[in-house]
Design a protein around this motif. Structure first.
Motif, PDB file in Angstrom:
ATOM      1  N   MET A   1       1.020  -1.424   0.239  1.00 14.74           N
ATOM      2  CA  MET A   1      -0.155  -0.127  -0.248  1.00 14.74           C
ATOM      3  C   MET A   1       1.226   1.237   0.208  1.00 14.74           C
ATOM      4  N   ASP A   2       0.572   1.971  -0.797  1.00 16.33           N
ATOM      5  CA  ASP A   2       1.428   3.638  -0.718  1.00 16.33           C
ATOM      6  C   ASP A   2       0.964   4.440  -0.089  1.00 16.33           C
ATOM      7  N   ASP A   3       1.433   4.615   1.028  1.00 18.00           N
ATOM      8  CA  ASP A   3       0.842   5.349   2.065  1.00 18.00           C
ATOM      9  C   ASP A   3       0.458   6.937   1.741  1.00 18.00           C
ATOM     10  N   GLU A   4       1.483   7.512  -0.083  1.00 14.41           N
ATOM     11  CA  GLU A   4       1.356   8.742   0.248  1.00 14.41           C
ATOM     12  C   GLU A   4       0.347   9.283  -0.833  1.00 14.41           C
ATOM     13  N   THR A   5      -0.362   7.879  -1.309  1.00 14.51           N
ATOM     14  CA  THR A   5      -1.970   7.679  -2.596  1.00 14.51           C
ATOM     15  C   THR A   5      -2.922   7.440  -1.367  1.00 14.51           C
ATOM     16  N   THR A   6      -2.579   6.967  -1.007  1.00 14.08           N
ATOM     17  CA  THR A   6      -3.776   6.208   0.450  1.00 14.08           C
ATOM     18  C   THR A   6      -4.541   7.124   0.604  1.00 14.08           C
ATOM     19  N   THR A   7      -6.049   7.234  -0.083  1.00 16.07           N
ATOM     20  CA  THR A   7      -6.874   8.012   1.207  1.00 16.07           C
ATOM     21  C   THR A   7      -8.274   7.623   1.930  1.00 16.07           C
ATOM     22  N   TYR A   8      -8.856   8.252   2.609  1.00 19.27           N
ATOM     23  CA  TYR A   8      -9.377   7.479   3.310  1.00 19.27           C
ATOM     24  C   TYR A   8     -11.260   8.136   3.568  1.00 19.27           C
ATOM     25  N   ASP A   9     -12.102   7.405   4.009  1.00 16.83           N
ATOM     26  CA  ASP A   9     -13.222   8.179   4.428  1.00 16.83           C
ATOM     27  C   ASP A   9     -13.417   8.836   5.862  1.00 16.83           C
ATOM     28  N   TYR A  10     -12.395   7.930   6.574  1.00 18.51           N
ATOM     29  CA  TYR A  10     -12.510   8.851   8.181  1.00 18.51           C
ATOM     30  C   TYR A  10     -11.513   8.159   9.256  1.00 18.51           C
ATOM     31  N   VAL A  11     -10.605   9.636   9.388  1.00 19.79           N
ATOM     32  CA  VAL A  11      -9.523   8.943  10.810  1.00 19.79           C
ATOM     33  C   VAL A  11      -9.784   8.904  11.837  1.00 19.79           C
ATOM     34  N   THR A  17     -11.839   2.512  23.876  1.00 18.87           N
ATOM     35  CA  THR A  17     -13.416   1.978  23.910  1.00 18.87           C
ATOM     36  C   THR A  17     -14.695   2.423  22.724  1.00 18.87           C
ATOM     37  N   ALA A  18     -14.033   4.262  22.948  1.00 17.71           N
ATOM     38  CA  ALA A  18     -15.735   4.658  21.467  1.00 17.71           C
ATOM     39  C   ALA A  18     -14.809   4.391  19.990  1.00 17.71           C
ATOM     40  N   GLY A  19     -13.647   4.580  20.014  1.00 19.37           N
ATOM     41  CA  GLY A  19     -13.570   4.605  18.680  1.00 19.37           C
ATOM     42  C   GLY A  19     -12.961   3.046  18.098  1.00 19.37           C
ATOM     43  N   SER A  20     -13.386   1.840  18.534  1.00 15.54           N
ATOM     44  CA  SER A  20     -13.421   0.813  18.118  1.00 15.54           C
ATOM     45  C   SER A  20     -14.180   0.420  17.715  1.00 15.54           C
ATOM     46  N   VAL A  21     -15.580   0.997  18.757  1.00 22.21           N
ATOM     47  CA  VAL A  21     -17.206   0.955  17.885  1.00 22.21           C
ATOM     48  C   VAL A  21     -17.459   1.552  17.304  1.00 22.21           C
ATOM     49  N   LEU A  22     -16.813   2.852  16.666  1.00 24.28           N
ATOM     50  CA  LEU A  22     -17.507   4.312  16.143  1.00 24.28           C
ATOM     51  C   LEU A  22     -16.206   3.008  14.124  1.00 24.28           C
ATOM     52  N   ALA A  23     -14.869   3.029  14.511  1.00 26.28           N
ATOM     53  CA  ALA A  23     -14.396   2.123  13.471  1.00 26.28           C
ATOM     54  C   ALA A  23     -15.690   0.676  12.716  1.00 26.28           C
ATOM     55  N   ALA A  24     -15.733  -0.136  13.574  1.00 26.47           N
ATOM     56  CA  ALA A  24     -16.922  -1.103  13.228  1.00 26.47           C
ATOM     57  C   ALA A  24     -18.067  -0.366  12.292  1.00 26.47           C
ATOM     58  N   ARG A  25     -18.690   0.657  12.907  1.00 25.50           N
ATOM     59  CA  ARG A  25     -20.075   0.501  12.407  1.00 25.50           C
ATOM     60  C   ARG A  25     -19.428   1.243  10.619  1.00 25.50           C
ATOM     61  N   LEU A  26     -19.111   1.960  10.838  1.00 25.51           N
ATOM     62  CA  LEU A  26     -18.275   2.748   9.798  1.00 25.51           C
ATOM     63  C   LEU A  26     -17.730   2.475   8.764  1.00 25.51           C
ATOM     64  N   SER A  27     -17.356   1.150   9.127  1.00 30.11           N
ATOM     65  CA  SER A  27     -16.859   0.373   8.038  1.00 30.11           C
ATOM     66  C   SER A  27     -17.450  -1.075   7.610  1.00 30.11           C
ATOM     67  N   GLU A  28     -18.488  -0.810   7.885  1.00 29.09           N
ATOM     68  CA  GLU A  28     -19.997  -2.013   7.781  1.00 29.09           C
ATOM     69  C   GLU A  28     -19.978  -1.274   6.513  1.00 29.09           C
ATOM     70  N   VAL A  36      -7.771   3.433  11.541  1.00 36.35           N
ATOM     71  CA  VAL A  36      -7.786   3.052  13.271  1.00 36.35           C
ATOM     72  C   VAL A  36      -6.539   4.202  13.481  1.00 36.35           C
ATOM     73  N   VAL A  37      -6.072   5.171  14.207  1.00 33.18           N
ATOM     74  CA  VAL A  37      -4.804   5.601  14.616  1.00 33.18           C
ATOM     75  C   VAL A  37      -4.482   5.053  15.947  1.00 33.18           C
ATOM     76  N   GLU A  38      -3.807   4.418  16.377  1.00 28.92           N
ATOM     77  CA  GLU A  38      -3.898   3.791  17.789  1.00 28.92           C
ATOM     78  C   GLU A  38      -2.344   3.672  18.555  1.00 28.92           C
ATOM     79  N   GLY A  39      -2.755   4.322  19.419  1.00 28.67           N
ATOM     80  CA  GLY A  39      -0.574   4.153  20.051  1.00 28.67           C
ATOM     81  C   GLY A  39      -0.417   3.041  20.582  1.00 28.67           C
ATOM     82  N   GLU A 251     -22.057   4.445  18.923  1.00 23.40           N
ATOM     83  CA  GLU A 251     -23.030   3.640  18.360  1.00 23.40           C
ATOM     84  C   GLU A 251     -23.789   5.053  18.175  1.00 23.40           C
ATOM     85  N   ARG A 252     -24.586   7.002  19.032  1.00 25.78           N
ATOM     86  CA  ARG A 252     -24.855   7.358  17.928  1.00 25.78           C
ATOM     87  C   ARG A 252     -24.458   8.226  17.427  1.00 25.78           C
ATOM     88  N   ALA A 253     -22.915   8.225  17.494  1.00 21.12           N
ATOM     89  CA  ALA A 253     -21.271   9.170  16.780  1.00 21.12           C
ATOM     90  C   ALA A 253     -21.772   8.296  15.357  1.00 21.12           C
TER      91      ALA A 253
END
Length: 273
Positions: A1-11, A17-28, A36-39, A251-253
């Motif tokens: 994957m070429d990171d310089e040309t990859t685009t995302y709808d959501y970062v 806890t919230a970020g994982s739920v949000l990522a799962a729902r949006l990626s449905e 998802v950027v996780e430290g 979920e609401r988000a």
């Protein structure tokens, strides 16, 4: 994957806890690209995280940011706030403690200017959940101090009654000689402290609320395309352990972002992007 040309709808910054739920729902949506950027590391296949009985060993180690607080003049000092450094966030530290927020907690949010966050809208999201498992004020104007004093007195009454009194040798703290309201209050301010659940640093509120950081659709004021989705948006703390409330907020988000209708039978405010 070429990171310089990859685009995302959501970062999503933070796979907690919230970020994982949000990522799962949006990626449905298969047409939606989510980053998802996780430290911290992934918990997939890691029994150190996945085994419930090992939760205590997650605190203070490589999976814990271990934030500390500064000393406060009136107590509530030297607090260690564990924050999970792992995919899934603090739900990995949470020993499956799961309580739905009380309706009155959410009604309080609406009264504070958070339209669309009432119990009739938020509580139905429970059906979607997956794997749900300030310095203290002066005593004469601090209701918490009075509650603490009353609680100590009740605890003493319980300890003095059967069957506990047969098992107890003596009161260690604050000690039987500490009896006055002032002395009990002083002990409370010195010994009591908040445990694990501070929130609300990016509170949600109405447009005319000068202290609100995000609006009721979780959009950061003054910026386009940026939302906050975690416990920091709580305008007030829920009465119970907040983990499930965080899940419900995520979920609401997801529905607010995608303009999907909520699961509630009544969602008068609607969902807007």
């Amino acid at each position: 994957m070429d990171d310089e040309t990859t685009t995302y709808d959501y970062v999503i910054i933070g796979g907690g806890t919230a970020g994982s739920v949000l990522a799962a729902r949006l990626s449905e949506d298969p047409a939606c690209r989510v980053c998802v950027v996780e430290g911290g590391p992934s918990d997939v296949g890691d029994d150190r995280v996945l085994k419930l009985r090992n939760w205590i060993n997650l605190l203070g180690g490589e999976f814990d940011y271990g934030y500390t607080t500064e000393e406060q003049p009136r107590g509530n000092s030297h607090i260690l706030h564990s924050r999970a450094r792992v995919l899934g966030g603090c739900s990995s530290h949470n020993t499956l403690i799961s309580f739905l927020p009380f309706p009155q907690d959410l009604q309080e949010w609406v009264a504070a200017g958070c339209a669309g966050w009432g119990p009739e809208t938020i509580l139905p999201y429970r059906a979607r959940l997956r794997n749900t498992i300030v310095p203290v004020g002066a005593a004469d104007r601090n209701a918490i101090a009075k509650d603490f004093v009353d609680g100590l007195r009740i605890a003493r009454e319980v300890a003095a009654a059967d069957p506990l009194r047969e098992w107890l040798l003596r009161e260690v703290a604050p000690g039987p000689e500490v009896t006055s309201d002032a002395d009990l209050s002083e002990y409370g301010r010195r010994a009591a402290h908040t445990v694990y659940h501070p929130a609300g640093t990016c509170k949600m509120g109405a447009e005319d609320d000068p202290t609100a950081v995000v609006d009721p659709e979780l959009r950061l004021r003054g910026h386009d395309g940026l939302r906050v989705v975690d416990a920091s948006v709580f305008p007030t703390m829920p009465t119970i352990n907040p983990m499930v409330t965080v899940l419900l907020a995520a979920e609401r988000a997801a529905d607010l972002i995608t303009a999907r209708p909520g699961p509630g039978t009544a969602d008068p405010e609607g969902a807007h992007q």
